[in-house]
Structures are given as structure tokens and as C-alpha cells.
Design a protein around this motif. Structure first.
Motif, PDB file in Angstrom:
ATOM      1  N   THR A   1      15.165   3.306  17.707  1.00 27.13           N
ATOM      2  CA  THR A   1      16.307   3.785  16.909  1.00 27.13           C
ATOM      3  C   THR A   1      16.370   3.040  15.579  1.00 27.13           C
TER       4      THR A   1
ATOM      5  N   GLN B   1      25.713   0.162  18.757  1.00 31.32           N
ATOM      6  CA  GLN B   1      25.131   0.323  20.090  1.00 31.32           C
ATOM      7  C   GLN B   1      25.428  -0.858  21.005  1.00 31.32           C
TER       8      GLN B   1
ATOM      9  N   VAL C   1      30.579   8.104  25.084  1.00 30.25           N
ATOM     10  CA  VAL C   1      29.326   7.727  24.422  1.00 30.25           C
ATOM     11  C   VAL C   1      28.421   6.952  25.368  1.00 30.25           C
ATOM     12  N   PHE C   2      28.985   5.949  26.027  1.00 27.08           N
ATOM     13  CA  PHE C   2      28.162   5.098  26.900  1.00 27.08           C
ATOM     14  C   PHE C   2      28.643   5.215  28.332  1.00 27.08           C
TER      15      PHE C   2
ATOM     16  N   LEU D   1      17.256   9.005  19.322  1.00 29.26           N
ATOM     17  CA  LEU D   1      18.519   9.473  18.729  1.00 29.26           C
ATOM     18  C   LEU D   1      19.508   8.324  18.740  1.00 29.26           C
ATOM     19  N   PHE D   2      20.485   8.367  17.812  1.00 29.66           N
ATOM     20  CA  PHE D   2      21.518   7.335  17.791  1.00 29.66           C
ATOM     21  C   PHE D   2      22.558   7.704  18.844  1.00 29.66           C
ATOM     22  N   PRO D   3      22.653   6.909  19.937  1.00 26.70           N
ATOM     23  CA  PRO D   3      23.505   7.330  21.054  1.00 26.70           C
ATOM     24  C   PRO D   3      24.996   7.320  20.710  1.00 26.70           C
ATOM     25  N   HIS D   4      25.370   6.562  19.662  1.00 28.38           N
ATOM     26  CA  HIS D   4      26.789   6.434  19.323  1.00 28.38           C
ATOM     27  C   HIS D   4      27.231   7.493  18.328  1.00 28.38           C
TER      28      HIS D   4
ATOM     29  N   PHE E   1      27.440  14.349  22.078  1.00 29.29           N
ATOM     30  CA  PHE E   1      26.669  13.117  21.960  1.00 29.29           C
ATOM     31  C   PHE E   1      25.313  13.321  22.652  1.00 29.29           C
TER      32      PHE E   1
END
Ligand SMILES: Nc1ncnc2c1ncn2[C@@H]1O[C@H](COP(=O)(O)OP(=O)(O)O)[C@@H](O)[C@H]1O
Ligand SMILES: [Mg+2]
Lengths: 286, 326
Positions: A182, A204, A284-285, B86-89, B130
Motif C-alpha cells: 500500500t 491503517q 473499516v477494520f 488497496l487502501f483499506p481505510h 470499503f
């Protein structure tokens, strides 16, 4: 016992030893402290059993205690903030290091956790005390001494030193799950090195920063040895005040009331913090 | 002169040489694949072009401009990573917007270009999701949209299909080829999948041990493999001894052979396996020259059964003399 019944009840009796341990070691003393906080204290008669809110009323209405609680909270905030500012880049650098150096640095960071907080704090006294190494040296060459012991700055610096491994470890654990590609992706899209760090890496590792903050904040606000040794009597925090009430003035009920208020305060912050994390980052997470 | 030129490029990690004396010229708008087994230096080559790795020696130029001195953020190269990265946020739209923001493009133009990229990769309606909420194929489309939206000079693809299942992979290959031709974007694909390389590329560069061993159009390479490695890595091949030169071998593609009744043809053997693939049958025949493979188009039931003795025939014109032993 039938297999079905066995399977249904197994979790309960398997967790029984742990539950008993927690009940005896944590729950019973907590309840006793809570009860104690409602008793009264008299200099001639000693502790009187009963039920009264007056210990809490004393704490809530007295400026002396306000100052102590505000200082405790302030230490928590400032130390947490500095641990984030220093710890996040440190964890990032640690993660980027090559094979032998990474392990060596990690040991250097975690190693101090194996040494008693008292010893580490006394190290600061030896180094920065009025007659410590640094100030003696400064005096020799004719410069002014740097005040450290019995100052808020001193307490905060020593607390940051004690707490920062917790932040680094939390952030580092999350960093290991971050796809290093990333960062390359961001660079290829035109992001400068600082932009890669602040817009791709930091977002992140926010779960790690949040959990690290929880640990650092609750450990700082309940810290005893460092504020006691470096802050002394003049810069009391909640935990040193509780200690004094119990062991010096012997007002156990008042000390218990302060302890309960400190406990509730830390719990309120932790729960509020957790709610914030869940609401903001749940999708998101996962 | 090529649009993208790699000249005598090499990369060493300590004493290990990952890429050696690598030369490749790519024309503007061309689609070239680097095809080779895992560990042959494909990703390393791509990363040197992208600027994530510094070459040990050699030059990389685009339109004559030296790339090596330019940091990756300034190279204007789009990349699709094997892991997508990919940017997870960030949401789908924010992921695609990232490169445009870094270029300081106004919000209005940004939203137009994002909308167009999303249209191209068929992701309408997924803008606010997302990455974790997308399937592998959708994530791959986001990665592609993010790379092409910046209108890069070169598009680099590192095994972009390897995480997709077979059916989806075929669909995406067709789509990728269409998008690439529509945009006319110069593309370098890295893959270990021969079918992917053949389906997509104008030219294929076959790599082995950090070097290019053969380069050419897919048909050209398939029909005229220069070495035993190429003939067996790109498609299947029967290797026969060369009667003219002892040390050399001849390659014969299985589909260029015919099964004939026993006693006829150029070689005799016993069928040891007969496998049905739908469009064709595969026969394995035990002959004096070892096990040979033969494809027969499916024009009816199997021509021979296990254990049966058959003859194998072919036209001399289909034989290919290979260079050396490798
Ligand atoms: N950073 C590195 N350090 C040492 N060796 C590496 C490094 N990166 C790649 N290699 C080695 O270089 C060779 C080529 O790697 P790579 O380009 O990733 O292969 P491919 O993409 O073709 O599978 C491999 O043998 C790999 O182990
Ligand atoms: Mg690779």
C-alpha cells in the motif's frame, strides 16, 4: 452426563477456576473497598461502619481534591499524546528495520519492561536529580541546573519513558498486518514520503494507536511509583493521595472513596473511548 | 526507438543476481507480457521500472528520458499489485481519488474522472464501499481504476489475475484487453500463466533465471520456440532426438500429431492414458522415444483405448529444431 449436557455445561465449569481466582483476588477486595468508602472515620473512635455519602461529598466539594484529580487527568492526556507522537514513528521505523537490528531494537524497547518501575524511575533521579549526574556536570561548567525532580515536567517525562513501550508494541502489532505494497501504491500515485506516512500508514494503524492509548492512559492515571518518587508530596495524584489517606492520615474510608472515584473515572474514559472506536472504525477494520 | 526502453538492466541482492542483462523495447500503446516461472525476476524488473528498487546496472528510459533518477512519486506510472494493495481505510471512490488528489486536481475534475474510471471498470453503485466489503474481482477492478485514472504513461500489472477463480479470470482478461486498447495505454504485464500471456499480449518476453530467453508475438513464439524451456513452458511439447546433431532436440507440438492405425505412421506405441478435455482428447503414448502426447480434436468418440497399440504420424514441417540442451 449426556454428551449434549456435557457440551452445554463444559464452558462454565472449565472457566470456574479462573472465575474463582478473579472473585477472590479482585471482586472481593473491590466490594470491600466500595463498602469502606461509605463508612465514617473519627480520630478518637476510628472507623465507624454505616452508610453515608459524606466521603464522596468531601472529595467532590474540596478544591484540594479537584486539583489532584485534574493533575491526574492532565498527566494521562499529555503522556498519552506524547506516546502517540513518539511511539508511532518509532514503531514504523522499527518495522522497516532489517533482520538483526529489528530484534535488537525490539529487545531494547521491551527490555525495560522487565525492570521494576521503581528502579527505572530512580534512574531518572540519579541522572536528573538536584545532585544528579547532569546537574552536577552543569554546575561544574558554570551553567544553571535544570529543575526536574518535584516538577510536573519531570513526572511527565519519566511517565512517558515508562509508558512508551506499550504504545510501540500496540502500534507495531497492527503494523505487521499492514500490506507494505500500500505504501508503494501510494508512492506510485504521486504521494511524497510524508504523505505516504500520514495518509496511508497512520490511518491503517489507528486501531493500534487507540488500543495503545487506552493502555497508556489507564496505566498513567493509576500510576503510583513514578509520581510518588519524582512528584513527591507537592505534586500529588489520585493514587499517591489514596496511599497517604490509607497509611499516613489513616482515613481509610476517604481513601476508599477516592479510589472508587478514580476507578469510575478511568472506566468512563475507557468505555467512551471504546464506543468511539467501534462507531468510527467498525466497518473499516473488522 | 521504443517508448519504454530497458537497457542492460540488472539487479543483484547481495551475491544473488535476480535480473541480469535485461533488454526490452516496448512501443507506445503496446501490450507486452513478461512470462516466466515463479522466482525468475519478473516482479523485480517491474519494481525497478516503478522505482521501488534501484537497478544495480543498466538504464530505464521513457521517450528517451532517464527514469532511474526520478523518484517513483514523479514517474507517472500506474501499477496494479498482485495483492491489489488497496487502501483499506478509504472507500472505493476515495481510493480512486487518491492519485488525483496528489496531483492537485480540482474537486470538480476529480469527480468527473472518478466517475469515468468507475464506469470503465463497471463498478457503479460501489463508490461508498470499503475494500473489505468487495469480492476479489471487484477489488481488482478498483485497483485497475485507481491505476488508470491518473492517465499514466505506462501501466504495470503484477500477476493481477492470480487471486481470481478461473471463470472470473477469463472474463477479466477480455475486459482488461478491451480497456487497454480503448485507452491505448502502454502496458507491461507480469505473469506465470501462459494462457494469460497469450490471450492478452502483443508480444511475450519469456524469462528464465533473470534473463529474457525469447521474445516475440504469441503465435510466433509458440510456433518457433527457441529452446526446450520455452517449448515446454509455453504450451506442451514432445521432445524427440535430433537425428542430425546428437546433443540437440526437436520439439513437436501434441496438436500437430495424428493417431493412425498400428503399423502406419512414423512411430509405434501403446496408449497409456486417454483423457477427455471437452474440445479435444489427450492421448499419452509409450514409444521408443519415451512418453509422447497427442491431441485429437473431439470429432466423435475416442479414437483409441488404453493399452491399444497405435501409430503416430506428423508432417515434417511441424518439427522445430531447438538450440542447445536448455
Ligand atoms: N529484497 C530481496 N532480497 C533478496 N532476494 C530477493 C529480494 N527480492 C527478490 N529476491 C529474489 O529474487 C528472485 C526474483 O524474485 P521476483 O522478481 O519476486 O520473482 P518473480 O516475480 O518472477 O516470481 C527470487 O529468487 C527472490 O528470492
Ligand atoms: Mg512476482
Amino acid at each position: 452426563m449426556t454428551p449434549a449436557l456435557y457440551r452445554r455445561t463444559a464452558p462454565y465449569w472449565l472457566s470456574l477456576p479462573g472465575f474463582v481466582l478473579f472473585a477472590v483476588m479482585l471482586f472481593v477486595p473491590l466490594v470491600m473497598t466500595l463498602l469502606l468508602s461509605f463508612y465514617s472515620f473519627d480520630y478518637t473512635a476510628g472507623i465507624q461502619t454505616g452508610f453515608s455519602w459524606h466521603n464522596y461529598a468531601d472529595v467532590v466539594s474540596d478544591d484540594y481534591f479537584h486539583e489532584i484529580f485534574w493533575r491526574t487527568f492532565r498527566y494521562g492526556l499529555i503522556v498519552t499524546l506524547f506516546c502517540i507522537v513518539i511511539g508511532v514513528p518509532e514503531a514504523y521505523i522499527l518495522n522497516r528495520m532489517r533482520a538483526p537490528w529489528r530484534t535488537i531494537s525490539l529487545v531494547a524497547i521491551i527490555g525495560p519492561l522487565l525492570i521494576s518501575v521503581v528502579v527505572r524511575t530512580l534512574g531518572w533521579v540519579i541522572l536528573m536529580g538536584n545532585n544528579g549526574l547532569v546537574n552536577t556536570g552543569l554546575e561544574r561548567i558554570g551553567l544553571a541546573k535544570i529543575p526536574f525532580i518535584y516538577t510536573e515536567t519531570g513526572v511527565i517525562v519519566a511517565l512517558i519513558h515508562v509508558m512508551i513501550p506499550f504504545m510501540i508494541i500496540s502500534v507495531w502489532a497492527v503494523l505487521q498486518k499492514v500490506d507494505p505494497a500500500t505504501e508503494n501504491a501510494a508512492a506510485s500515485l504521486g504521494a511524497s514520503q510524508p504523505k505516504v506516512f500520514f495518509r496511508v500508514v497512520v490511518p491503517q494503524v489507528i486501531p493500534g494507536i487507540l488500543s495503545g492509548s487506552l493502555i497508556v492512559f489507564s496505566l498513567t492515571t493509576s500510576a503510583f511509583a513514578t509520581p510518588a518518587i519524582i512528584g513527591g508530596r507537592r505534586l500529588k495524584v489520585a493514587s499517591t493521595t489514596i496511599y497517604d489517606e490509607f497509611l499516613n492520615t489513616l482515613e481509610w474510608p476517604l481513601g476508599a472513596a477516592i479510589a472508587i472515584i478514580l476507578l469510575l473515572g478511568i472506566m468512563a474514559v475507557i468505555l467512551g473511548w471504546n464506543r468511539l472506536i467501534e462507531r468510527r472504525y467498525a466497518q473499516v477494520f473488522q | 526507438m521504443g517508448f519504454l526502453q530497458l537497457t542492460s538492466l540488472s539487479k543483484r541482492f547481495g551475491t544473488f543476481t535476480a535480473v541480469e542483462d535485461f533488454n526490452l523495447d516496448i512501443e507506445k500503446g503496446e501490450f507486452v507480457s513478461l512470462l516466466g516461472p515463479s522466482g525468475c525476476g519478473k516482479t523485480t524488473t517491474l519494481q525497478m521500472i516503478a522505482g521501488f528498487l534501484e537497478p544495480t546496472a543498466g538504464r530505464i528510459t521513457v521517450e528517451g528520458e532517464d527514469l532511474v533518477a526520478i523518484p517513483s512519486a514523479k514517474r507517472n506510472i500506474g501499477i496494479v499489485f498482485q495483492s491489489y494493495a488497496l487502501f483499506p481505510h478509504l472507500t472505493v471512490a476515495q481510493n480512486i481519488a487518491f492519485g488525483l488528489e496528489m496531483r492537485g486536481i480540482t474537486a470538480m475534475e476529480r469527480s468527473q474522472r472518478i466517475a469515468r474510471a468507475i464506469d470503465i471498470v463497471h463498478l457503479k453503485g460501489f463508490e461508498a464501499r470499503f475494500p473489505k466489503q468487495l469480492s476479489g474481482g471487484q477489488q481488482q477492478r478498483v485497483a485497475l481504476a485507481r491505476a488508470i485514472v491518473i492517465e499514466p504513461r505506462i501501466l504495470l500489472l503484477d500477476e493481477p489475475m492470480s487471486n481470481l477463480d478461473a471463470k472470473l479470470r477469463e472474463d477479466m482478461q477480455l475486459e482488461l484487453r478491451q480497456i487497454q486498447q480503448e485507452l491505448g495505454i502502454t502496458t507491461l504485464l507480469v505473469t506465470h500463466d501462459q494462457h494469460e500471456a497469450m490471450a492478452l499480449s502483443d508480444r511475450i518476453a519469456v524469462m528464465q533465471g533473470g534473463r529474457i530467453v525469447q521474445i516475440g508475438a504469441p503465435y510466433e513464439i509458440y510456433e518457433n520456440p527457441s529452446s526446450r524451456f520455452v517449448s515446454t513452458f509455453l504450451g506442451k511439447s514432445n521432445l524427440l532426438p535430433d537425428p542430425a546433431q546428437m546433443a540437440r532436440q526437436i520439439s513437436l507440438r501434441p496438436e500437430k500429431t495424428r493417431l493412425v492405425p498400428a503399423g502406419q505412421g512414423k512411430l509405434q506405441g501403446r496408449v497409456t492414458a486417454c483423457i477427455f478435455f471437452g474440445a479435444h482428447w489427450l492421448y499419452q503414448v509409450d514409444t521408443d522415444h519415451g512418453l509422447l502426447l497427442a491431441y485429437e480434436q473431439n470429432l466423435g468418440a475416442a479414437r483409441a483405448r488404453n493399452g491399444e497399440t497405435v501409430g503416430i504420424d506428423w508432417d515434417e514441417a511441424h518439427l522445430r529444431h531447438l538450440e542447445g540442451q536448455e
